[in-house]
Write a protein that holds these residues in place. Structure first.
Motif, PDB file in Angstrom:
ATOM      1  N   GLU A 222       0.812  -1.181   0.115  1.00 54.01           N
ATOM      2  CA  GLU A 222       0.082   0.045   0.004  1.00 54.01           C
ATOM      3  C   GLU A 222       0.871   1.438   0.084  1.00 54.01           C
ATOM      4  N   ALA A 223       2.022   1.329   0.707  1.00 54.66           N
ATOM      5  CA  ALA A 223       2.958   2.391   0.727  1.00 54.66           C
ATOM      6  C   ALA A 223       3.581   2.607  -0.564  1.00 54.66           C
ATOM      7  N   LEU A 224       3.847   1.586  -1.091  1.00 52.32           N
ATOM      8  CA  LEU A 224       4.527   1.565  -2.674  1.00 52.32           C
ATOM      9  C   LEU A 224       3.514   2.360  -3.501  1.00 52.32           C
ATOM     10  N   LEU A 225       2.276   1.862  -3.489  1.00 47.71           N
ATOM     11  CA  LEU A 225       1.264   2.368  -4.501  1.00 47.71           C
ATOM     12  C   LEU A 225       0.981   3.840  -3.993  1.00 47.71           C
ATOM     13  N   ARG A 226       0.828   4.113  -3.019  1.00 44.57           N
ATOM     14  CA  ARG A 226       0.970   5.717  -2.600  1.00 44.57           C
ATOM     15  C   ARG A 226       2.039   6.335  -3.201  1.00 44.57           C
ATOM     16  N   SER A 227       3.273   5.850  -2.965  1.00 48.84           N
ATOM     17  CA  SER A 227       4.627   6.548  -3.389  1.00 48.84           C
ATOM     18  C   SER A 227       4.636   6.967  -4.749  1.00 48.84           C
ATOM     19  N   GLU A 228       4.136   5.878  -5.696  1.00 48.60           N
ATOM     20  CA  GLU A 228       3.911   5.952  -7.069  1.00 48.60           C
ATOM     21  C   GLU A 228       2.914   6.966  -7.528  1.00 48.60           C
ATOM     22  N   GLU A 229       1.853   6.986  -6.846  1.00 41.87           N
ATOM     23  CA  GLU A 229       0.619   7.884  -7.078  1.00 41.87           C
ATOM     24  C   GLU A 229       1.261   9.456  -6.691  1.00 41.87           C
ATOM     25  N   THR A 230       1.887   9.569  -5.525  1.00 41.10           N
ATOM     26  CA  THR A 230       2.386  10.669  -5.373  1.00 41.10           C
ATOM     27  C   THR A 230       3.571  11.237  -6.264  1.00 41.10           C
ATOM     28  N   ALA A 231       4.346  10.205  -6.722  1.00 36.57           N
ATOM     29  CA  ALA A 231       5.489  10.796  -7.826  1.00 36.57           C
ATOM     30  C   ALA A 231       4.786  11.188  -9.044  1.00 36.57           C
ATOM     31  N   ASP A 232       3.703  10.383  -9.453  1.00 33.80           N
ATOM     32  CA  ASP A 232       3.080  10.767 -10.619  1.00 33.80           C
ATOM     33  C   ASP A 232       2.585  12.298 -10.747  1.00 33.80           C
ATOM     34  N   LEU A 233       1.973  12.523  -9.518  1.00 38.12           N
ATOM     35  CA  LEU A 233       1.361  13.710  -9.132  1.00 38.12           C
ATOM     36  C   LEU A 233       2.414  15.006  -9.041  1.00 38.12           C
ATOM     37  N   LEU A 234       3.504  14.369  -8.416  1.00 36.37           N
ATOM     38  CA  LEU A 234       4.535  15.675  -8.432  1.00 36.37           C
ATOM     39  C   LEU A 234       5.143  15.779  -9.910  1.00 36.37           C
ATOM     40  N   ALA A 235       5.180  14.775 -10.566  1.00 35.69           N
ATOM     41  CA  ALA A 235       5.866  15.082 -11.824  1.00 35.69           C
ATOM     42  C   ALA A 235       4.811  15.855 -12.958  1.00 35.69           C
ATOM     43  N   GLU A 236       3.550  15.599 -12.897  1.00 36.54           N
ATOM     44  CA  GLU A 236       2.549  16.506 -13.240  1.00 36.54           C
ATOM     45  C   GLU A 236       2.616  17.925 -13.258  1.00 36.54           C
ATOM     46  N   LYS A 237       2.597  18.372 -11.570  1.00 34.40           N
ATOM     47  CA  LYS A 237       2.869  19.471 -11.354  1.00 34.40           C
ATOM     48  C   LYS A 237       4.148  20.177 -11.575  1.00 34.40           C
ATOM     49  N   ALA A 238       5.150  19.436 -11.750  1.00 33.03           N
ATOM     50  CA  ALA A 238       6.614  20.154 -12.234  1.00 33.03           C
ATOM     51  C   ALA A 238       6.492  20.521 -13.662  1.00 33.03           C
ATOM     52  N   GLN A 239       5.695  19.631 -14.443  1.00 29.75           N
ATOM     53  CA  GLN A 239       5.547  19.858 -15.853  1.00 29.75           C
ATOM     54  C   GLN A 239       4.771  21.127 -16.190  1.00 29.75           C
ATOM     55  N   ILE A 240       3.772  21.272 -15.361  1.00 25.48           N
ATOM     56  CA  ILE A 240       2.793  22.388 -15.458  1.00 25.48           C
ATOM     57  C   ILE A 240       3.680  23.699 -15.174  1.00 25.48           C
ATOM     58  N   ALA A 241       4.345  23.777 -13.918  1.00 23.03           N
ATOM     59  CA  ALA A 241       5.098  24.914 -13.338  1.00 23.03           C
ATOM     60  C   ALA A 241       6.142  25.240 -14.381  1.00 23.03           C
ATOM     61  N   GLU A 242       6.810  24.271 -15.007  1.00 21.83           N
ATOM     62  CA  GLU A 242       7.863  24.644 -15.845  1.00 21.83           C
ATOM     63  C   GLU A 242       7.091  25.301 -17.314  1.00 21.83           C
ATOM     64  N   GLU A 243       6.137  24.799 -17.966  1.00 19.96           N
ATOM     65  CA  GLU A 243       5.347  25.457 -18.708  1.00 19.96           C
ATOM     66  C   GLU A 243       4.902  26.744 -18.478  1.00 19.96           C
ATOM     67  N   GLU A 244       4.453  27.112 -17.114  1.00 24.77           N
ATOM     68  CA  GLU A 244       4.164  28.460 -16.805  1.00 24.77           C
ATOM     69  C   GLU A 244       5.392  29.372 -16.898  1.00 24.77           C
TER      70      GLU A 244
END
Length: 562
Positions: free
Chosen positions: A340-362
């Motif tokens: 369960e911790a691994l699944l949560r870590s993967e979901e958090t990593a995907d969300l952070l990657a998406e936020k980083a991409q959006i910030a970079e474009e902005e």
């Protein structure tokens, strides 16, 4: 058995048949009792069965009972079957109130009877209500207290739980050791009259003859030990007893019937013979029985120890199995949590990657807008308007453009920093994911290794297998074993007084617990007499010693004056 089978049989033939069937060798304590009108009689060994004054209609009923009682049950009763027969008879006499038993002793005796029947107490098996159908206490005791059956069962069970480890024969012997100290134990009572015609009670038991007030069967007024009696005889209804002291007159009394005198004489002769036999060296037969009993006791003790060891090993194996099962469940829970911790870590990593991409474009878009603002500012400077008004307006616009460009630059810088922070968070999330995968791999490897390793040591879930060599199962009763057993017996004798004190404390504690629930108005005359004796500190043994301290002559004179 049909009457035709008894035509030629003597009492001894029938008696021997029953003793052989039971495997009973201590035959001298027992006999056949039968009913004759309003009294009882005992079958004579040398007389034909049908020549006795027995009812002629079939079936003819004889009761195989203990006719004589031992002075000390633990020392005299050798065979287990003898102990068991005495236990059954004494228990019935107490429940039928033929022997008076105080309430606290009744509860303790009941607990030993339960131990003899059910074995060791197990709360998972012996649940409340398991004694509901058992007859364990005299009705007199039950009626004397404001206690429900459940309350009595609770008291009995509390004592029963303390007897853990006692085998059936040991529990029955403890029962007899307590019962033999009761005042009416082993006493046969007969109504008699002295020369003055005073109604009295004669008590015959293993110690001697006792004279009682008819209203008090607990405390004798006079006692004559067997070693002080020289001769006993009767003529018609008159009974004569000659003391050993020739200077003392023969004392006589009258019974109600000739048949009663015959019964008294039988009991006197038998009890006197056993009294004298106890004070002599044991016969070869008794010595042999005692030796066999000691060997059998040692064998049973070793067998109980072996069974106890096996039970202990079984319990250890079951505990080990339960511990392994618990550990396996724990590892499974840990593995699930890691997943369960691994699944949560993967979901958090995907969300952070998406936020980083959006910030970079902005940030890129803001940088582009800042460049456009800079170009517009340069163009405005080059194309200055001619008029002052236009110049002022242009300066104002330039100022605004510079401020906007400054804000754009600051926002761009902030967005760039945020993008950089998001990148770091993404890197940490991926590191957490890597550690979680590594932890899961460790747990998976450990859970796969543990059962394989434990299977070699753990017992099967059903009954564990124990392999004992023949040496462990063969016991030789050598001299060392007998010496050790003798030492144990001596140790028991030394501890006797301490056990007696413990028993008295236990009885007092039981009495205190139930005393507040007693209904005084329901006390019987025997209850009142027993309480008076207890308050004075009188017991069966102390009364007997006190009475026999007087001279035989004075006791005879006292009897005649009653």
């Amino acid at each position: 058995m049909q009457t035709t089978d008894l035509v030629k049989w003597k009492g001894k033939d029938l008696f021997d048949l029953v003793c052989r069937t039971l495997g009973l060798r201590e035959t001298w304590f027992f006999g056949f009792q039968y009913q004759v009108k309003d009294t009882v009689a005992w079958l004579k060994m040398d007389k034909k069965v049908l020549d006795h004054d027995v009812p002629k209609e079939e079936p003819i009923t004889f009761n195989f009972l203990a006719k004589f009682y031992p002075e000390n049950a633990e020392e005299e009763l050798v065979q287990e079957i003898t102990q068991h027969l005495f236990f059954l008879q004494v228990k019935k006499q107490i429940l039928d109130e033929e022997i008076y038993c105080p309430p606290e002793a009744s509860v303790l005796l009941a607990s030993y009877a339960v131990q003899a029947k059910y074995g060791d107490y197990d709360p998972n098996v012996h649940k409340p209500g398991f004694l509901a159908q058992e007859e364990l206490l005299p009705k007199r005791v039950i009626n004397l207290y404001q206690m429900t059956p459940e309350m009595w069962e609770e008291r009995i069970t509390a004592c029963y739980a303390e007897h853990r480890g006692r085998a059936r024969d040991e529990a029955e012997m403890e029962y007899l050791k307590i019962a033999q100290d009761l005042e009416m134990y082993g006493v046969n009572y007969f109504f008699i009259r002295n020369k003055k015609g005073t109604d009295l009670l004669l008590g015959v038991d293993a110690l001697g003859l006792h004279i009682y007030d008819p209203e008090n069967k607990l405390t004798p007024k006079i006692s004559f030990p067997w070693n002080e009696i020289r001769n006993i005889s009767y003529s018609d209804k008159e009974f004569a007893i000659k003391p050993l002291d020739k200077k003392t007159d023969v004392f006589k009394f009258n019974s109600s019937k000739l048949r009663v005198n015959k019964l008294i004489l039988q009991l006197c002769i038998g009890n006197h013979d056993l009294f004298m036999r106890r004070r002599k060296v044991d016969s070869l037969e008794v010595q042999q029985m005692k030796s066999q009993a000691r060997e059998e006791k040692a064998r049973k003790q070793m067998e109980r120890q072996r069974l106890a060891r096996e039970k202990h090993l079984r319990e250890e194996a079951e505990r080990a199995r339960d511990e392994l099962e618990r550990r396996l469940l724990q590892l499974q829970d840990e593995a699930q949590m890691a997943n369960e911790a691994l699944l949560r870590s993967e979901e958090t990593a995907d969300l952070l990657a998406e936020k980083a991409q959006i910030a970079e474009e902005e940030a890129k878009l803001l940088a582009q807008k800042a460049a456009e603002a800079e170009q517009e500012m340069q163009r405005i400077k080059v194309t200055a308007i001619r008029s002052e008004e236009e110049k002022r307006l242009m300066e104002q616009k330039m100022l605004e453009a510079e401020m906007l460009a400054l804000k754009m630059a600051e926002e761009s810088e902030r967005r760039a920093k945020e993008a950089e922070q998001l990148k770091q968070d993404l890197q940490e999330a991926r590191e957490s994911e890597r550690r979680a995968k590594h932890k899961l791999l460790e747990i998976t490897s450990k859970s796969a290794y543990t059962p394989a390793n434990s299977s070699a040591n753990a017992m099967p879930p059903d009954i564990p297998s124990f392999n004992f060599s023949s040496e462990n199962l063969t016991f030789d009763f050598k001299d060392t074993d007998m010496k050790r057993l003798s030492m144990e017996i001596e140790k028991e004798k030394v501890e006797y007084m301490e056990k007696s004190k413990h028993l008295q404390e236990q009885l007092n504690e039981l009495k205190t617990e139930i005393e507040s629930l007693k209904l005084k108005e329901r006390e019987t005359p025997l209850d009142i007499l027993h309480n008076e004796n207890a308050e004075k500190g009188n017991s069966k043994q102390s009364n007997f010693k006190k009475l026999t301290l007087q001279s035989t002559k004075s006791r005879v004179a006292f009897f005649e004056e009653l």
